[in-house]
Design a protein around this motif. Structure first.
Motif, PDB file in Angstrom:
ATOM      1  N   TYR A 193     -26.588  -7.084  12.654  1.00 53.62           N
ATOM      2  CA  TYR A 193     -25.623  -7.959  11.990  1.00 53.62           C
ATOM      3  C   TYR A 193     -24.723  -7.214  11.010  1.00 53.62           C
ATOM      4  O   TYR A 193     -23.525  -7.087  11.217  1.00 53.62           O
ATOM      5  N   GLU A 194     -25.318  -6.703   9.934  1.00 54.87           N
ATOM      6  CA  GLU A 194     -24.522  -6.122   8.848  1.00 54.87           C
ATOM      7  C   GLU A 194     -23.704  -4.911   9.302  1.00 54.87           C
ATOM      8  O   GLU A 194     -22.499  -4.853   9.076  1.00 54.87           O
ATOM      9  N   ARG A 195     -24.332  -3.949   9.934  1.00 53.26           N
ATOM     10  CA  ARG A 195     -23.605  -2.729  10.302  1.00 53.26           C
ATOM     11  C   ARG A 195     -22.565  -2.953  11.388  1.00 53.26           C
ATOM     12  O   ARG A 195     -21.419  -2.507  11.235  1.00 53.26           O
ATOM     13  N   PRO A 196     -22.893  -3.637  12.494  1.00 54.70           N
ATOM     14  CA  PRO A 196     -21.835  -3.870  13.488  1.00 54.70           C
ATOM     15  C   PRO A 196     -20.649  -4.656  12.922  1.00 54.70           C
ATOM     16  O   PRO A 196     -19.502  -4.372  13.251  1.00 54.70           O
ATOM     17  N   ARG A 200     -34.120  -2.290  11.038  1.00 55.74           N
ATOM     18  CA  ARG A 200     -34.300  -3.694  10.643  1.00 55.74           C
ATOM     19  C   ARG A 200     -33.219  -4.553  11.293  1.00 55.74           C
ATOM     20  O   ARG A 200     -32.039  -4.198  11.278  1.00 55.74           O
ATOM     21  N   PRO A 201     -33.595  -5.682  11.873  1.00 55.61           N
ATOM     22  CA  PRO A 201     -32.622  -6.499  12.600  1.00 55.61           C
ATOM     23  C   PRO A 201     -31.380  -6.859  11.787  1.00 55.61           C
ATOM     24  O   PRO A 201     -30.268  -6.823  12.320  1.00 55.61           O
TER      25      PRO A 201
END
Length: 82
Positions: free
Chosen positions: A27-30, A21-22
């Motif tokens: 966003y969240e993980r990086p 999922r984008p």
């Protein structure tokens, strides 16, 4: 905990596509990973481990990890992942 949680009901569906999922992948993980220090040789508690994505990343990057979640179904998915 011996009673099922809401995540027990949806664990498989939740885990099925979340890695791609984008929001999570781009966003969240990086962003979260960018906040972490070098984890090599560290003892880490992954509280609320969900399906184990972070636990897996931590292990692959040299940490010793204890992963816990209040959802037994999520813990089982994390164990399978690892």
């Amino acid at each position: 905990m011996t009673t099922p949680t809401d995540y027990d009901k949806i664990a498989s569906r939740y885990a099925a596509g979340i890695d791609e999922r984008p929001w999570n992948a781009l966003y969240e993980r990086p962003t979260t990973l960018g906040l972490l220090p070098d984890v090599r040789g560290k003892d880490v508690l992954d509280a609320g481990c969900g399906h184990g994505w972070y636990a897996d990343w931590l292990v692959r990057n040299g940490a010793r990890v204890v992963a816990v979640d209040c959802s037994l179904s999520m813990v089982k998915l994390a164990a399978e992942r690892l």
